[in-house]
Design a protein around this motif. Structure first.
Motif, PDB file in Angstrom:
ATOM      1  N   THR A 145     -56.340  58.003 -24.091  1.00 17.21           N
ATOM      2  CA  THR A 145     -57.518  57.602 -25.185  1.00 17.21           C
ATOM      3  C   THR A 145     -56.731  56.668 -26.292  1.00 17.21           C
ATOM      4  OG1 THR A 145     -56.401  59.516 -26.418  1.00 17.21           O
ATOM      5  CG2 THR A 145     -58.340  60.030 -25.057  1.00 17.21           C
ATOM      6  N   MET A 146     -55.545  56.603 -26.536  1.00 14.95           N
ATOM      7  CA  MET A 146     -54.657  55.563 -27.258  1.00 14.95           C
ATOM      8  C   MET A 146     -54.943  54.007 -26.631  1.00 14.95           C
ATOM      9  SD  MET A 146     -51.273  57.430 -28.401  1.00 14.95           S
ATOM     10  CE  MET A 146     -50.685  56.147 -29.374  1.00 14.95           C
ATOM     11  N   CYS A 147     -54.673  54.005 -25.380  1.00 13.49           N
ATOM     12  CA  CYS A 147     -55.247  52.840 -24.727  1.00 13.49           C
ATOM     13  C   CYS A 147     -56.579  52.462 -24.840  1.00 13.49           C
ATOM     14  CB  CYS A 147     -54.925  52.904 -23.116  1.00 13.49           C
ATOM     15  SG  CYS A 147     -53.062  53.074 -23.066  1.00 13.49           S
ATOM     16  N   ASN A 148     -57.442  53.289 -24.804  1.00  8.86           N
ATOM     17  CA  ASN A 148     -58.869  53.167 -24.833  1.00  8.86           C
ATOM     18  C   ASN A 148     -59.084  52.533 -26.468  1.00  8.86           C
ATOM     19  OD1 ASN A 148     -61.532  52.814 -24.537  1.00  8.86           O
ATOM     20  ND2 ASN A 148     -62.132  55.096 -24.805  1.00  8.86           N
ATOM     21  N   ASP A 149     -58.602  53.181 -27.475  1.00  8.65           N
ATOM     22  CA  ASP A 149     -58.713  52.903 -28.672  1.00  8.65           C
ATOM     23  C   ASP A 149     -58.297  51.661 -29.109  1.00  8.65           C
ATOM     24  OD1 ASP A 149     -59.988  55.365 -29.147  1.00  8.65           O
ATOM     25  OD2 ASP A 149     -58.135  56.268 -29.973  1.00  8.65           O
ATOM     26  N   ALA A 150     -57.071  51.253 -28.255  1.00  8.26           N
ATOM     27  CA  ALA A 150     -56.405  49.706 -28.661  1.00  8.26           C
ATOM     28  C   ALA A 150     -57.364  48.709 -28.253  1.00  8.26           C
ATOM     29  CB  ALA A 150     -55.078  49.885 -28.041  1.00  8.26           C
ATOM     30  N   ILE A 151     -58.340  48.706 -27.295  1.00  8.50           N
ATOM     31  CA  ILE A 151     -58.771  47.697 -26.556  1.00  8.50           C
ATOM     32  C   ILE A 151     -59.511  46.951 -27.673  1.00  8.50           C
ATOM     33  CG2 ILE A 151     -60.909  46.989 -25.242  1.00  8.50           C
ATOM     34  CD1 ILE A 151     -58.518  47.898 -23.816  1.00  8.50           C
ATOM     35  N   GLU A 152     -60.156  47.635 -28.732  1.00 11.61           N
ATOM     36  CA  GLU A 152     -60.953  46.816 -29.905  1.00 11.61           C
ATOM     37  C   GLU A 152     -59.975  45.831 -30.632  1.00 11.61           C
ATOM     38  OE1 GLU A 152     -62.915  49.725 -32.311  1.00 11.61           O
ATOM     39  OE2 GLU A 152     -64.192  50.278 -30.405  1.00 11.61           O
ATOM     40  N   ALA A 153     -58.816  46.103 -30.825  1.00 10.68           N
ATOM     41  CA  ALA A 153     -57.835  45.684 -31.703  1.00 10.68           C
ATOM     42  C   ALA A 153     -56.559  44.927 -30.951  1.00 10.68           C
ATOM     43  CB  ALA A 153     -57.166  46.354 -32.682  1.00 10.68           C
ATOM     44  N   LEU A 154     -57.063  44.426 -29.391  1.00 12.03           N
ATOM     45  CA  LEU A 154     -56.031  44.074 -28.613  1.00 12.03           C
ATOM     46  C   LEU A 154     -55.408  42.664 -29.227  1.00 12.03           C
ATOM     47  CD1 LEU A 154     -54.592  44.207 -26.067  1.00 12.03           C
ATOM     48  CD2 LEU A 154     -56.651  43.283 -24.654  1.00 12.03           C
ATOM     49  N   ARG A 155     -56.489  41.732 -29.695  1.00  9.41           N
ATOM     50  CA  ARG A 155     -56.153  40.314 -29.946  1.00  9.41           C
ATOM     51  C   ARG A 155     -55.080  40.315 -31.147  1.00  9.41           C
ATOM     52  NH1 ARG A 155     -58.547  35.907 -27.656  1.00  9.41           N
ATOM     53  NH2 ARG A 155     -60.331  36.704 -26.254  1.00  9.41           N
ATOM     54  N   THR A 156     -55.467  41.341 -32.225  1.00  8.09           N
ATOM     55  CA  THR A 156     -54.845  41.209 -33.538  1.00  8.09           C
ATOM     56  C   THR A 156     -53.484  42.139 -33.616  1.00  8.09           C
ATOM     57  OG1 THR A 156     -56.303  42.867 -34.415  1.00  8.09           O
ATOM     58  CG2 THR A 156     -56.834  40.663 -34.571  1.00  8.09           C
ATOM     59  N   SER A 157     -53.930  43.338 -32.729  1.00  7.53           N
ATOM     60  CA  SER A 157     -52.647  44.482 -32.946  1.00  7.53           C
ATOM     61  C   SER A 157     -52.413  44.823 -31.255  1.00  7.53           C
ATOM     62  CB  SER A 157     -53.143  45.679 -33.489  1.00  7.53           C
ATOM     63  OG  SER A 157     -53.652  45.302 -34.974  1.00  7.53           O
ATOM     64  N   PRO A 158     -51.604  43.901 -30.605  1.00  6.78           N
ATOM     65  CA  PRO A 158     -51.603  44.361 -29.015  1.00  6.78           C
ATOM     66  C   PRO A 158     -50.387  45.305 -28.940  1.00  6.78           C
ATOM     67  CG  PRO A 158     -50.418  42.219 -29.760  1.00  6.78           C
ATOM     68  CD  PRO A 158     -51.279  42.611 -30.852  1.00  6.78           C
ATOM     69  N   TYR A 159     -49.571  45.644 -29.823  1.00  5.50           N
ATOM     70  CA  TYR A 159     -48.600  46.873 -29.787  1.00  5.50           C
ATOM     71  C   TYR A 159     -49.461  48.312 -29.697  1.00  5.50           C
ATOM     72  CZ  TYR A 159     -49.931  47.957 -34.695  1.00  5.50           C
ATOM     73  OH  TYR A 159     -50.734  48.325 -35.858  1.00  5.50           O
ATOM     74  N   ILE A 173     -40.062  42.165 -42.860  1.00  2.00           N
ATOM     75  CA  ILE A 173     -39.220  43.642 -42.858  1.00  2.00           C
ATOM     76  C   ILE A 173     -39.720  44.672 -41.923  1.00  2.00           C
ATOM     77  CG2 ILE A 173     -38.454  43.118 -45.189  1.00  2.00           C
ATOM     78  CD1 ILE A 173     -40.404  44.898 -46.119  1.00  2.00           C
ATOM     79  N   HIS A 174     -39.078  45.551 -41.437  1.00  4.62           N
ATOM     80  CA  HIS A 174     -39.370  46.780 -40.711  1.00  4.62           C
ATOM     81  C   HIS A 174     -40.509  47.635 -41.651  1.00  4.62           C
ATOM     82  CE1 HIS A 174     -39.658  49.117 -37.272  1.00  4.62           C
ATOM     83  NE2 HIS A 174     -39.296  50.161 -37.994  1.00  4.62           N
ATOM     84  N   ASN A 175     -41.319  48.423 -41.080  1.00  6.31           N
ATOM     85  CA  ASN A 175     -42.134  49.389 -41.744  1.00  6.31           C
ATOM     86  C   ASN A 175     -41.500  50.719 -41.811  1.00  6.31           C
ATOM     87  OD1 ASN A 175     -44.211  50.796 -42.588  1.00  6.31           O
ATOM     88  ND2 ASN A 175     -45.906  50.053 -41.391  1.00  6.31           N
ATOM     89  N   LYS A 176     -40.919  50.979 -42.883  1.00 10.39           N
ATOM     90  CA  LYS A 176     -40.290  52.327 -42.944  1.00 10.39           C
ATOM     91  C   LYS A 176     -41.259  53.578 -42.718  1.00 10.39           C
ATOM     92  CE  LYS A 176     -36.689  54.867 -45.477  1.00 10.39           C
ATOM     93  NZ  LYS A 176     -35.716  54.726 -46.728  1.00 10.39           N
ATOM     94  N   ASP A 177     -42.371  53.421 -43.255  1.00  5.98           N
ATOM     95  CA  ASP A 177     -43.338  54.697 -43.162  1.00  5.98           C
ATOM     96  C   ASP A 177     -43.777  54.879 -41.852  1.00  5.98           C
ATOM     97  OD1 ASP A 177     -42.778  55.317 -45.872  1.00  5.98           O
ATOM     98  OD2 ASP A 177     -44.328  54.383 -46.635  1.00  5.98           O
ATOM     99  N   TYR A 178     -44.214  53.755 -41.230  1.00  4.86           N
ATOM    100  CA  TYR A 178     -44.816  53.828 -40.013  1.00  4.86           C
ATOM    101  C   TYR A 178     -43.848  53.209 -39.011  1.00  4.86           C
ATOM    102  CZ  TYR A 178     -48.665  55.789 -42.331  1.00  4.86           C
ATOM    103  OH  TYR A 178     -49.524  56.271 -43.322  1.00  4.86           O
ATOM    104  N   PRO A 179     -42.889  53.498 -38.355  1.00  5.11           N
ATOM    105  CA  PRO A 179     -42.003  52.685 -37.515  1.00  5.11           C
ATOM    106  C   PRO A 179     -42.669  52.115 -36.483  1.00  5.11           C
ATOM    107  CG  PRO A 179     -40.871  55.130 -38.088  1.00  5.11           C
ATOM    108  CD  PRO A 179     -42.390  55.088 -38.625  1.00  5.11           C
ATOM    109  N   LEU A 180     -43.630  52.562 -35.721  1.00  2.79           N
ATOM    110  CA  LEU A 180     -44.312  52.256 -34.778  1.00  2.79           C
ATOM    111  C   LEU A 180     -45.522  51.573 -35.151  1.00  2.79           C
ATOM    112  CD1 LEU A 180     -43.414  54.356 -31.545  1.00  2.79           C
ATOM    113  CD2 LEU A 180     -42.158  52.132 -32.483  1.00  2.79           C
ATOM    114  N   GLY A 181     -46.174  51.451 -36.446  1.00 10.10           N
ATOM    115  CA  GLY A 181     -47.315  50.845 -37.041  1.00 10.10           C
ATOM    116  C   GLY A 181     -48.350  52.150 -36.912  1.00 10.10           C
ATOM    117  N   THR A 182     -49.528  51.584 -37.437  1.00 12.34           N
ATOM    118  CA  THR A 182     -50.748  52.595 -37.488  1.00 12.34           C
ATOM    119  C   THR A 182     -51.761  51.985 -36.420  1.00 12.34           C
ATOM    120  OG1 THR A 182     -51.624  51.251 -39.373  1.00 12.34           O
ATOM    121  CG2 THR A 182     -50.154  53.120 -39.832  1.00 12.34           C
ATOM    122  N   ASP A 183     -52.841  52.663 -36.161  1.00  8.84           N
ATOM    123  CA  ASP A 183     -54.137  52.180 -35.315  1.00  8.84           C
ATOM    124  C   ASP A 183     -55.274  51.912 -36.379  1.00  8.84           C
ATOM    125  OD1 ASP A 183     -54.827  54.835 -36.326  1.00  8.84           O
ATOM    126  OD2 ASP A 183     -55.371  55.758 -34.468  1.00  8.84           O
TER     127      ASP A 183
END
Length: 385
Positions: free
Chosen positions: A338-352, A157-167
């Motif tokens: 900075t968002m791209c930099n923060d996303a590197i650590e979770a690239l495999r599990t959370s590529p979005y 189902i779609h995440n209603k509280d966080y439509p684009l997810g969380t970091d």
């Protein structure tokens, strides 16, 4: 009044034969006519308008702030896979927490954990008196029944509280994207405004004076152009302090990026100052200042506007790059880099987390490049049809 028949010959004269039957337009109207008849130009204009609405108005419509952390909802994707059991739905987070989820995708509450058995690699949770067992030895971790079998009643189902997810800190990705786009646009527009003021005046003076003045001024431009921008930002950050990332980038871009504008304006002024209207202005005693500001620069506004629209995406990309390598805004402020930099650590599990800011950067650069390309064609009289 005598009515003309369907096939009666109309009266004509030599004057009417020589008349050009076309709609009269002003210069601005003609530019807009050609601009809006190019699909990519309109697409770029719509992208920029949508981006401005997204960055300026969007945060006012959200319930979450860009810096608000919720460690219970870490790395939650836009679409979540819930397990139906015990009369409710549950989502297993990446750090093995159990979240109760409503039927519409609303995140209700974390389920209290009772015990963690490392030997059997299971965790037990208490949900309103009922015991839920999570087996994290499975791939992926899953809720199991009393016999130890994975529960198969699973739905996405779609995440209603966080439509684009969380970091990785449980912050709303949508809010951070909006704020990051605002920071990037702010840096770009400030840099473009300063570049226009410095570059137009500097290039105009160099082109109008010519001779030794022109040579000295353009050698200064060559020297400035050889300074590595990254080193320049580092030096400014050292002088201003560690928490001056945004100010450092604005100062660096404003003091270096004007060299391209200066070269464009100088070339246009060198071409225009030999025209008859400049000689006529000098003949009637017009000062050099008035010739530059009232005659030469207005006639060079076409290439100037095109150059500005091309400098803005370059500034946005440079700000994202500097923020990505750690020279940008200081936490908890967000920028696309900075968002791209923060996303590197979770690239495999959370590529979005990397895909979303990269997509906003691409859309921004495409929008301004399309508008710049359309302005270049619309302002060129040789392309008039």
């Amino acid at each position: 009044m005598e009515q003309i028949g369907l096939w009666d010959k109309l009266e004509s004269s030599n004057e009417s034969r020589e008349k050009l039957w076309t709609k009269s337009r002003t210069f601005a109207g003609d530019v807009w006519f050609r601009f809006r008849h190019k699909p990519t130009s309109l697409a770029g204009l719509l992208l920029i308008a949508a981006l401005l609405f997204f960055a300026l108005v969007g945060p006012l419509l959200l319930d979450h702030d860009y810096s608000q952390q919720n460690l219970d909802y870490v790395n939650m994707p836009p679409s979540i896979q819930v397990t139906h059991t015990a009369g409710s739905s549950f989502y297993i987070t990446s750090n093995l927490k159990l979240i109760e989820v409503g039927a519409d995708g609303t995140l209700l509450q974390p389920v209290p954990r009772l015990q963690d058995d490392f030997n059997s690699r299971t965790q037990t949770f208490d949900y309103n008196g009922a015991t839920l067992t999570l087996n994290y030895g499975l791939t992926p971790p899953a809720l199991v029944d009393e016999a130890g079998n994975p529960i198969s009643d699973i739905e996405t189902i779609h995440n209603k509280d966080y439509p684009l997810g969380t970091d990785g800190l449980g912050r709303d990705m949508l809010a951070r994207l909006m704020y990051g786009a605002r920071i990037s646009l702010l840096v770009a527009f400030i840099a473009a405004a300063v570049n226009m003021c410095i570059g137009i005046l500097y290039g105009g003076i160099a082109g109008l004076c010519g001779g030794m003045v022109d040579s000295v001024m353009m050698r200064i431009v060559d020297i400035i152009n050889t300074i590595p921008l990254t080193l320049y930002v580092i030096l400014i950050s050292v002088v201003l302090g560690n928490n001056s990332g945004l100010v450092s980038i604005v100062i660096a871009l404003s003091s270096v990026y004007w060299v391209d504008m200066a070269r464009v304006v100088r070339g246009q002024v060198l071409t225009l100052k030999g025209q008859e209207f400049v000689f006529a202005a000098r003949t009637i005693g017009t000062s050099s200042k008035d010739i530059l500001l009232r005659h030469l620069i207005p006639n060079a506004m076409g290439p100037i506007l095109v150059t500005v629209t091309m400098l803005i995406p370059q500034a946005i990309f440079m700000e994202a790059f500097l923020s990505f390598i750690g020279l940008g805004v200081a936490p908890p402020m967000a920028s696309l880099g900075t968002m791209c930099n923060d996303a590197i650590e979770a690239l495999r599990t959370s590529p979005y987390q990397l895909f979303l800011p990269a997509l906003v950067i691409c859309i921004t650069m495409f929008g301004f490049n399309f508008v710049g390309d359309g302005l270049r064609d619309a302002l060129d009289p040789k392309l008039k049809k």
